[in-house]
Scaffold this active site. Structure first.
Site, PDB file in Angstrom:
ATOM      1  N   SER A  94      -6.676  -8.578  -0.476  1.00 42.54           N
ATOM      2  CA  SER A  94      -7.399  -8.017   0.996  1.00 42.54           C
ATOM      3  C   SER A  94      -8.864  -7.599   0.754  1.00 42.54           C
ATOM      4  O   SER A  94      -9.675  -8.179   0.235  1.00 42.54           O
ATOM      5  CB  SER A  94      -6.477  -6.933   1.442  1.00 42.54           C
ATOM      6  OG  SER A  94      -6.901  -6.741   2.760  1.00 42.54           O
ATOM      7  N   ARG A 141      -4.266   2.886  13.334  1.00 43.67           N
ATOM      8  CA  ARG A 141      -3.122   2.605  12.220  1.00 43.67           C
ATOM      9  C   ARG A 141      -2.000   1.668  12.830  1.00 43.67           C
ATOM     10  O   ARG A 141      -1.606   0.666  12.138  1.00 43.67           O
ATOM     11  CB  ARG A 141      -2.702   3.772  11.717  1.00 43.67           C
ATOM     12  CG  ARG A 141      -1.441   3.287  10.302  1.00 43.67           C
ATOM     13  CD  ARG A 141      -1.963   2.463   9.396  1.00 43.67           C
ATOM     14  NE  ARG A 141      -1.020   2.269   8.385  1.00 43.67           N
ATOM     15  CZ  ARG A 141      -1.437   1.669   7.242  1.00 43.67           C
ATOM     16  NH1 ARG A 141      -2.639   1.173   7.074  1.00 43.67           N
ATOM     17  NH2 ARG A 141      -0.535   1.608   6.368  1.00 43.67           N
ATOM     18  N   ASP A 198       0.461 -15.029   6.386  1.00 44.02           N
ATOM     19  CA  ASP A 198      -0.648 -13.898   6.540  1.00 44.02           C
ATOM     20  C   ASP A 198      -1.422 -14.754   7.342  1.00 44.02           C
ATOM     21  O   ASP A 198      -2.199 -15.563   7.327  1.00 44.02           O
ATOM     22  CB  ASP A 198      -1.352 -13.762   5.122  1.00 44.02           C
ATOM     23  CG  ASP A 198      -2.503 -13.009   4.945  1.00 44.02           C
ATOM     24  OD1 ASP A 198      -2.751 -12.404   6.357  1.00 44.02           O
ATOM     25  OD2 ASP A 198      -3.219 -12.619   3.964  1.00 44.02           O
ATOM     26  N   HIS A 230       0.782 -10.440   5.674  1.00 44.81           N
ATOM     27  CA  HIS A 230      -0.395  -9.975   4.871  1.00 44.81           C
ATOM     28  C   HIS A 230      -0.081  -9.001   3.808  1.00 44.81           C
ATOM     29  O   HIS A 230      -0.701  -8.937   2.542  1.00 44.81           O
ATOM     30  CB  HIS A 230      -1.677  -9.233   5.578  1.00 44.81           C
ATOM     31  CG  HIS A 230      -2.833  -9.018   4.843  1.00 44.81           C
ATOM     32  ND1 HIS A 230      -3.651  -9.657   4.057  1.00 44.81           N
ATOM     33  CD2 HIS A 230      -3.240  -7.824   4.820  1.00 44.81           C
ATOM     34  CE1 HIS A 230      -4.715  -9.257   3.585  1.00 44.81           C
ATOM     35  NE2 HIS A 230      -4.683  -7.844   3.822  1.00 44.81           N
ATOM     36  N   ASP A 231       0.647  -8.239   4.140  1.00 45.35           N
ATOM     37  CA  ASP A 231       1.295  -7.308   3.099  1.00 45.35           C
ATOM     38  C   ASP A 231       2.134  -7.734   2.037  1.00 45.35           C
ATOM     39  O   ASP A 231       2.538  -7.207   1.003  1.00 45.35           O
ATOM     40  CB  ASP A 231       2.236  -6.284   3.723  1.00 45.35           C
ATOM     41  CG  ASP A 231       1.587  -5.037   4.275  1.00 45.35           C
ATOM     42  OD1 ASP A 231       0.345  -4.754   4.148  1.00 45.35           O
ATOM     43  OD2 ASP A 231       2.410  -3.965   4.928  1.00 45.35           O
TER      44      ASP A 231
END
Length: 415
Positions: free
Chosen positions: A177, A247, A346, A379-380
C-alpha cells in the site's frame, strides 16, 4: 542494466482455498522486541520548502547485519502501521508486529538470512517525531504547525537510518500500500541504494476517487468540535468522533464486496421479535457494529493530525508528475530489480495500477516479476497469510539470497 525480464503469474485457485493459511505448522517468531530511538540533528529539507532542524525516528531491527552490510531489507509501513513489523512488543504480549506472518525465521522475509529494519515514519504517532511531539521553539506540541510531508521526505529520512547502520545499499526495500509507494520512491530517488524493490498492493498515484475518500475522512476530523484547528492537545481533548468516522470510511475501502458479504451480509445485530427491523438509527446490521467498533478503537490510539498528514502524503505521491505524466520516464533512473504483487479484489489500488508500473518498467528494460493473486480479501489481502502470495515472496527473496551468496545454513555457520 540486465536485459529486460518479466515473470508474470496470475494465481487463480478456487475460492474455497483463498482464506488465510491456518495450518498448525508455523515458522518461529523473532521473539520479544523493543524499538530504539535514533536522533538526527542535521536539518532535513522537505518538499514543501520547510525543514525540520532535528527529529527522532523509532526503529526496530530483526536478524543480524552481515560484515559486508549487504543483507539489509527495509520494510516500509502503510498509513496506520509502525516500526513494529514483527515479533511481540516487550511488555505487551498482545502487540504482535503488523507483518509478523511475513517477517521472521523461516518466513518469506527470512531473518535467519536478512537483517530487517522497520522505521516509524516521520510525522507518525508511534515514537517518531510528529504533530504530537514537542516543538522545541515553543515548548508545546507541534499540532497543526507540523510541516506537511511527502513520501519523498520519508525516503530521505529513512536514508539517514541506513547511514546510521552503515548500509550503502539495501538488498531490498519492500512495502504494501503506502509502503509500496515508499519502496517505489526509493528506487527512483536513491537508485544506487536499492538492489531489489518489492511493491505490494500499491499504485503509482492516487485516483480522483481515492483522493476523494481521503478528503471526506479529513473533513470528518477537521469539522469535529474537538479538533480545535489541530491544537486539541492544549484543550486536553481528542476529535474522537471525526477520527472514528475517518477510520470507518477507510476501513470500507480496505475490504472487498465479497469479503464484506461473507463476513456480514445483511445480518442484523439484535433483531426485534421474529427478525423484524427496529426502525431506528442505532445499529441495525452487523456491518454497522463492526465499523463502529473499528472506528472507536482506532480513535483511541491514533493521532488525528497524523491521519491528516499521512493521507495528504498519499494524495501528493505522483512520481510521473515531474515527467509530464510519463511513468516510464519517472522510473528511468531505477537500477533495481522489481517484484510487484496485486490482488484481484483490491478496489482501493486495483491490479491495473500495478500493471501500469510493470508496463513502465518493461518499457525501460528493467527486470520485473509480477504476480496477481486471486484472493477475496480486498486491499487488506497484503497483510494476510495466504500460501500462494507468501510463496511468491519467498521465492523472490530466496533468489535475492542466492544472488548475495546467503543461505540460512551459511548464516548459521558464519555465526
Amino acid at each position: 542494466m540486465t536485459s529486460p525480464a518479466l515473470t508474470a503469474a496470475s494465481v487463480t485457485p478456487s475460492r474455497n482455498t483463498t482464506s488465510p493459511d491456518t495450518t498448525s505448522h508455523r515458522p518461529a517468531s523473532v521473539g520479544v522486541v523493543s524499538p530504539v530511538f535514533l536522533r538526527f540533528d542535521e536539518p532535513l529539507p522537505l518538499a514543501s520548502g520547510q525543514s525540520l532542524n532535528a527529529y527522532e525516528l523509532a526503529v526496530e531491527t530483526y536478524g543480524t547485519l552481515n560484515a559486508e552490510r549487504s543483507n539489509a531489507v527495509l520494510i516500509c509501513h502503510a498509513l496506520n502501521a509502525s516500526h513494529h513489523v514483527a515479533g511481540v512488543a516487550a511488555g505487551n504480549p498482545k502487540d504482535v508486529g503488523w507483518w509478523d506472518n511475513m517477517v521472521g525465521p523461516g518466513k518469506p522475509v527470512d531473518t535467519d538470512v536478512f537483517f530487517v529494519i522497520g522505521i516509524n515514519n516521520l510525522g507518525s504517532c508511534f515514537g517518531s517525531t510528529g504533530p504530537a511531539s514537542t516543538n522545541p521553539e515553543t515548548g508545546l506540541p507541534w499540532g497543526a504547525a507540523f510541516p506537511v510531508l511527502t513520501v519523498e521526505d520519508w525516503v530521505r529520512a529513512q536514508a539517514r537510518v541506513a547511514d546510521h547502520f552503515g548500509i550503502q545499499r539495501f538488498a531490498a526495500v519492500m512495502g504494501g500500500s503506502l509502503g509500496g509507494m515508499q519502496a517505489l520512491s526509493w528506487a527512483i530517488t536513491l537508485p544506487e541504494r536499492v538492489a531489489h524493490c518489492v511493491v505490494i498492493a500499491s499504485t503509482p498515484r492516487l485516483s480522483a476517487q481515492n483522493i476523494g475518500f481521503n478528503e471526506v475522512a479529513r473533513r470528518a476530523i477537521i469539522t469535529d468540535p474537538g479538533f480545535h484547528g489541530g491544537n486539541y492537545y492544549a484543550h486536553d481533548t481528542v476529535p474522537h468522533r471525526g477520527l472514528a468516522v475517518a477510520r470507518m470510511i477507510g476501513h470500507i475501502t480496505y475490504l472487498s464486496d465479497d469479503d464484506m458479504a461473507e463476513k456480514f451480509g445483511r445480518t442484523q445485530r439484535e433483531p426485534a421479535e421474529n427478525g423484524a427491523y427496529r426502525y431506528g438509527y442505532d445499529v441495525e446490521f452487523e456491518v454497522e457494529s463492526y465499523l463502529r467498533y473499528q472506528g472507536e478503537k482506532f480513535s483511541r490510539y491514533f493521532d488525528a493530525n497524523t491521519y491528516l498528514l499521512i493521507t495528504r502524503a498519499l494524495d501528493y505521491f505522483d512520481p510521473a508528475r515531474a515527467t509530464g505524466g510519463d511513468l516510464a520516464r519517472a522510473l528511468s533512473s531505477a537500477q533495481a530489480d522489481f517484484l510487484l504483487v496485486s490482488f484481484t479484489t483490491d478496489w482501493r489500488f486495483p491490479p491495473e495500477r500495478s500493471r501500469d508500473i510493470v508496463r513502465a518498467l518493461l518499457k525501460n528494460g528493467s527486470p520485473v516479476t509480477y504476480a496477481e493473486i486471486d484472493a477475496p480479501h480486498g486491499h487488506d489481502a497484503f497483510l494476510l497469510e495466504d500460501a500462494r502470495y507468501h510463496a511468491v515472496v519467498s521465492a523472490y527473496y530466496e533468489r535475492i539470497a542466492r544472488n548475495l551468496g546467503l543461505t540460512r545454513q551459511a548464516e548459521e555457520s558464519a555465526a
